[in-house]
Design an enzyme around this catalytic site. Sequence first.
Site, mmCIF file in Angstrom:
data_model
loop_
_atom_site.group_PDB
_atom_site.id
_atom_site.type_symbol
_atom_site.label_atom_id
_atom_site.label_comp_id
_atom_site.label_asym_id
_atom_site.label_seq_id
_atom_site.Cartn_x
_atom_site.Cartn_y
_atom_site.Cartn_z
ATOM 1 N N ARG A 78 -5.944 22.736 43.762
ATOM 2 C CA ARG A 78 -5.699 24.002 44.445
ATOM 3 C C ARG A 78 -4.382 23.932 45.203
ATOM 4 O O ARG A 78 -3.824 22.855 45.411
ATOM 5 C CB ARG A 78 -6.860 24.332 45.403
ATOM 6 C CG ARG A 78 -7.053 23.314 46.523
ATOM 7 C CD ARG A 78 -8.294 23.596 47.348
ATOM 8 N NE ARG A 78 -8.282 24.917 47.938
ATOM 9 C CZ ARG A 78 -7.667 25.206 49.082
ATOM 10 N NH1 ARG A 78 -7.007 24.264 49.743
ATOM 11 N NH2 ARG A 78 -7.711 26.421 49.573
ATOM 12 N N LEU A 79 -3.929 25.096 45.616
ATOM 13 C CA LEU A 79 -2.748 25.226 46.456
ATOM 14 C C LEU A 79 -3.045 26.343 47.448
ATOM 15 O O LEU A 79 -3.489 27.422 47.054
ATOM 16 C CB LEU A 79 -1.516 25.559 45.608
ATOM 17 C CG LEU A 79 -0.157 25.573 46.296
ATOM 18 C CD1 LEU A 79 0.170 24.208 46.898
ATOM 19 C CD2 LEU A 79 0.941 25.984 45.303
ATOM 20 N N ASP A 80 -2.818 26.072 48.726
ATOM 21 C CA ASP A 80 -3.224 27.005 49.763
ATOM 22 C C ASP A 80 -2.630 28.405 49.549
ATOM 23 O O ASP A 80 -1.544 28.562 48.982
ATOM 24 C CB ASP A 80 -2.797 26.488 51.137
ATOM 25 C CG ASP A 80 -3.593 25.268 51.567
ATOM 26 O OD1 ASP A 80 -4.744 25.123 51.117
ATOM 27 O OD2 ASP A 80 -3.055 24.463 52.356
ATOM 28 N N PHE A 81 -3.342 29.388 50.049
ATOM 29 C CA PHE A 81 -2.950 30.796 49.966
ATOM 30 C C PHE A 81 -1.532 31.001 50.483
ATOM 31 O O PHE A 81 -0.747 31.773 49.909
ATOM 32 C CB PHE A 81 -3.952 31.622 50.786
ATOM 33 C CG PHE A 81 -3.699 33.106 50.807
ATOM 34 C CD1 PHE A 81 -3.870 33.871 49.671
ATOM 35 C CD2 PHE A 81 -3.324 33.744 51.988
ATOM 36 C CE1 PHE A 81 -3.663 35.243 49.690
ATOM 37 C CE2 PHE A 81 -3.121 35.115 52.018
ATOM 38 C CZ PHE A 81 -3.287 35.867 50.868
ATOM 39 N N SER A 94 0.886 28.740 50.658
ATOM 40 C CA SER A 94 1.842 27.804 50.074
ATOM 41 C C SER A 94 2.303 28.335 48.719
ATOM 42 O O SER A 94 1.660 29.179 48.110
ATOM 43 C CB SER A 94 1.208 26.422 49.902
ATOM 44 O OG SER A 94 0.841 25.879 51.170
#
Length: 210
Positions: free
Chosen positions: A57-60, A62
């Site tokens: 995942r990749l933060d909202f 980022s």
Amino acid sequence: MRPGFCNAGIMAKLILFNKPFQVLSQFTDNSATTHSDQPRATLADWIPVPDVYPAGRLDFDSEGLLLLTDSGTLQHQIASPKQKLPKTYWVQVEGQISDAALDSLRHGVVLKDGKTRPARVERLAEPDLWTRNPPVRYRETVPTSWISLTITEGRNRQVRRMTAATGFPTLRLVRYAIGEWTVADLAPGQYKILTVHAPTSKPARRNRKP
């Protein structure tokens, strides 16, 4: 393909996606439960490819590289902390980061969930990146600086917590690379599809007869 990933007989689809700022790393917004909630942008708004799933995942808030695949074993290999797949981030921090802060990041930073593994880090000239929308808030009296940070963990909001622990809060976070794959030549919202060898599943261990 990274050593240990190859299976000559099975091919998998791998998508390299440059995730824009404020896009969820999933295909649905599970928090939008009522008609009054404003749904957030998701992968479905950008990737019309069926039967692929994010590998990690990749933060909202980022930006940068997110990998998706149609192979469960490849997804596990990329996302599993046991694989220690290096992830490189280009990080804009508040203030001119000090040598002491860089040394702390290199040797590991103590967070609430334990000390981080040692990281590779170096100062970075401001990269030639796309314009973020909305842009980072500019304050004339507060300088900023950039670092390249490579870690082999995947804790929640780890990079932001690491720089904050050294006294230099993160202002902008772009994931540039995961292992050998990079976001180079991809504009925000763009993706490309690769065909790669999928890893084999490990066979179940059999108990030896006495």
